[in-house]
Design an enzyme around this catalytic site. Structure first.
Site, PDB file in Angstrom:
ATOM      1  N   SER A 335     -80.410 -28.399   9.269  1.00  0.00           N
ATOM      2  CA  SER A 335     -79.512 -27.108   9.129  1.00  0.00           C
ATOM      3  C   SER A 335     -78.217 -27.626   8.921  1.00  0.00           C
ATOM      4  O   SER A 335     -77.730 -28.180   8.759  1.00  0.00           O
ATOM      5  CB  SER A 335     -79.833 -27.208  10.984  1.00  0.00           C
ATOM      6  OG  SER A 335     -79.436 -25.608  10.629  1.00  0.00           O
ATOM      7  N   ASP A 336     -78.560 -25.933   7.646  1.00  0.00           N
ATOM      8  CA  ASP A 336     -77.708 -25.330   7.236  1.00  0.00           C
ATOM      9  C   ASP A 336     -76.213 -25.108   8.019  1.00  0.00           C
ATOM     10  O   ASP A 336     -76.358 -24.765   8.996  1.00  0.00           O
ATOM     11  CB  ASP A 336     -77.939 -24.725   5.716  1.00  0.00           C
ATOM     12  CG  ASP A 336     -76.628 -23.672   5.378  1.00  0.00           C
ATOM     13  OD1 ASP A 336     -75.547 -24.709   4.806  1.00  0.00           O
ATOM     14  OD2 ASP A 336     -76.366 -23.033   5.266  1.00  0.00           O
ATOM     15  N   LYS A 337     -75.614 -25.585   7.742  1.00  0.00           N
ATOM     16  CA  LYS A 337     -74.312 -24.730   8.478  1.00  0.00           C
ATOM     17  C   LYS A 337     -73.848 -23.866   9.224  1.00  0.00           C
ATOM     18  O   LYS A 337     -74.087 -23.100   9.953  1.00  0.00           O
ATOM     19  CB  LYS A 337     -73.002 -25.640   8.385  1.00  0.00           C
ATOM     20  CG  LYS A 337     -71.906 -25.694   9.354  1.00  0.00           C
ATOM     21  CD  LYS A 337     -70.231 -26.321   9.056  1.00  0.00           C
ATOM     22  CE  LYS A 337     -69.833 -25.380   7.771  1.00  0.00           C
ATOM     23  NZ  LYS A 337     -69.326 -24.443   8.104  1.00  0.00           N
ATOM     24  N   THR A 340     -76.062 -20.756  10.410  1.00  0.00           N
ATOM     25  CA  THR A 340     -77.410 -21.033  10.936  1.00  0.00           C
ATOM     26  C   THR A 340     -76.261 -21.901  12.553  1.00  0.00           C
ATOM     27  O   THR A 340     -76.409 -20.869  13.489  1.00  0.00           O
ATOM     28  CB  THR A 340     -77.799 -22.337   9.972  1.00  0.00           C
ATOM     29  OG1 THR A 340     -78.201 -21.537   8.912  1.00  0.00           O
ATOM     30  CG2 THR A 340     -79.010 -23.302  11.017  1.00  0.00           C
TER      31      THR A 340
END
Length: 519
Positions: A335-337, A340
């Site tokens: 996942s993108d940080k 998110t």
């Protein structure tokens, strides 16, 4: 109905690399924007400025989808066999189980659909556009390429546009690029081959203006925008079966095989012992019906419904109940940080005054809920609290952000770092709205990336003063003294910069605040 991208999107044009004259020429527009008649023609040509949406399922469709389960197929077969054997009680019981399962699933998924629909309505936005030489506010869906749009702090960019006028404008593009630091926009012409994150003369749909104002011409709308291309790519994705459905299919197959084998074996034994063929057949059917776990579908639906309800309590909408189990089956999530795993909200966690131990700040996000205490968890002394409040007072005057409590929530606008300082001020016991309204600010120097600080000249109860807020290495060279617990001393830049570097290594963004008395 959203058109196919290939039918009207202008592909192959690097809008950021064109001159202002070329923008006018390609969009057939000008400084007075479009006429209402031309805008009406273009909306027929390009379609509405909206993203593709899948067709919403009706209650009846959702109800029928509850029967698409291998185990339900087995139960339906069992109900039919029971009816054939004239076992009406068993038939009624199995039918009730199937219907209860369908009703529970339908209620849960319909509520989720309605919640999702209501959530989308909250994001309906308007835009200030120049039509017929006059600025008017219209729904963002009615924007077309060539429209001249005005953007200000706190507004969401309604479509992709090329910026032609700017006044200290920064835009939060984390929703598109993942970068949490707002991008300062400029009126310039850029090279053709550069990534989206470096296109300083463009504003993209879905991003948010955090500071300043700008104007620009819309170049792409709807599914032709950068975020629209992502939406189309996601919509075209082929969905795979959830892990629960896959396991239920295998389980149903195993049950079917086991029942068939058991009935065949027992049937052979019964025939061998002299039982009639008709009796053996009824015996085998009754055995098959009794071996099927009628209560399992309802049990699964109830468990998934409870899990969906719990997630709703954490502000998560579960549109398909099997998604709950799918999430629980994940062993690796990439996942993108920013935005998110995190909420893309800056929060002050440490306050360090010269010559003192650091103070800890509780609470997260853009709210005033939290407190400031020593590293031992004790309340600040009156002297320390006064100094922290003074720091927050100066920081509030050196910003253009807003943070205030409305009803039972907090509303904010402006640069994320500025809002974080305002949240810190609220936690220290200050009312930032009152400070910003009651103190006369005679000078303001907005933050710029190359300058790395913002500053303000103001007059308050202590007289005429000047405040500065920014990166420690940009602020400290302007300082000659520092206020310690023992009083004012000559500033030790090496010590303070070393402490700032130590905090930076630990992942903190370090900022310094200073003030001066006007001569």
């Amino acid at each position: 109905m959203v058109r196919d991208t290939a039918s009207h999107c202008r592909t192959g044009i690097s809008w950021h690399s064109l001159s202002e004259y070329e923008i006018y020429e390609k969009l057939a527009t000008g400084e007075k924007g479009l006429s209402s008649q031309e805008a009406a023609t273009r909306i027929l040509e390009f379609g509405k400025n909206e993203l593709p949406e899948s067709k919403r399922a009706s209650v009846f469709t959702i109800f029928l989808s509850q029967f698409k389960s291998p185990l339900i197929y087995v139960l339906i077969a069992a109900a039919l066999l029971s009816w054939f054997l004239d076992h009406l009680t068993d038939t009624a019981f199995i039918t009730v189980v199937i219907l209860v399962n369908a009703v529970i699933g339908t209620i849960q998924e319909w509520k989720a659909e309605q919640s999702a629909k209501a959530l989308q309505q909250l994001f309906r936005i308007t835009a200030v556009v120049t039509r017929d030489g006059h600025e008017i506010r219209i729904p963002a869906e009615e924007l077309v390429p060539g429209d001249l749009v005005y953007l200000e702090a706190g507004t969401r960019v309604p479509a992709d546009l090329r910026i032609t006028q700017v006044a200290d404008c920064s835009i939060d593009e984390s929703v598109l690029t993942g970068e949490s630091v707002p991008v300062t926009k400029k009126v310039t012409t850029l090279p053709e081959e550069i990534p989206i994150s470096d296109q300083e003369n463009m504003a993209f749909a879905g991003t948010t203006v955090v500071r300043g104002i700008c104007r620009g011409f819309i170049v792409n709308t709807g599914i032709c925008t950068e975020v629209g291309k992502i939406a189309v790519a996601v919509a075209d994705t082929t969905l795979s079966k959830p892990p629960l459905i896959i396991r239920m299919e295998k389980f149903s197959q195993h049950i079917a095989v086991a029942v068939l084998v058991a009935t065949a074996v027992l049937g052979i034994i019964a025939v061998y012992q002299g039982m009639g063929i008709i009796d053996v057949f009824f015996f085998a059917v009754a055995l098959a019906v009794s071996a099927i776990p009628e209560g399992l579908p309802v049990a699964l639906t109830v468990v998934l419904s409870i899990a969906a309800h719990r997630m709703a309590g954490r502000h998560v909408i579960v549109r398909k109940m099997t998604a709950v189990e799918s999430l629980g089956s994940c062993t690796l999530i990439a996942s993108d940080k920013t935005g998110t795993l995190t909420m893309n909200e800056q929060t002050a966690h440490i306050v360090l005054l010269p010559g003192r131990d650091s103070f800890q700040v509780t609470g997260t996000g853009y709210t005033g809920e939290g407190s400031i205490h020593t590293h031992k968890g004790e309340h600040l002394s009156e002297t320390d609290l006064h100094q922290v409040q003074r720091l927050c007072h100066i920081a509030a005057l050196c910003s253009e952000a807003q943070l205030e409590r409305i009803d039972e929530g907090w509303h904010h606008s402006g640069d994320p770092i500025d809002v974080a300082f305002l949240a810190l001020a609220h936690k220290s016991g200050l009312d930032t709205s009152l400070i910003q309204k009651s103190v006369e600010r005679s000078l303001f120097i907005p933050f710029e990336a190359d300058r790395r600080y913002s500053a303000a000249g103001f007059t308050d109860a202590t007289g005429e003063r000047f405040g500065i807020k920014g990166a420690a290495e940009a602020v400290l060279p302007h300082c000659i003294r520092m206020r310690t617990s023992a009083g004012d001393e000559e500033v030790d830049q090496a010590l303070l910069l070393a402490k700032a570097e130590e905090l930076a290594v630990d992942g903190y963004r370090v900022l310094a605040v200073a003030e001066a008395v006007s001569p």
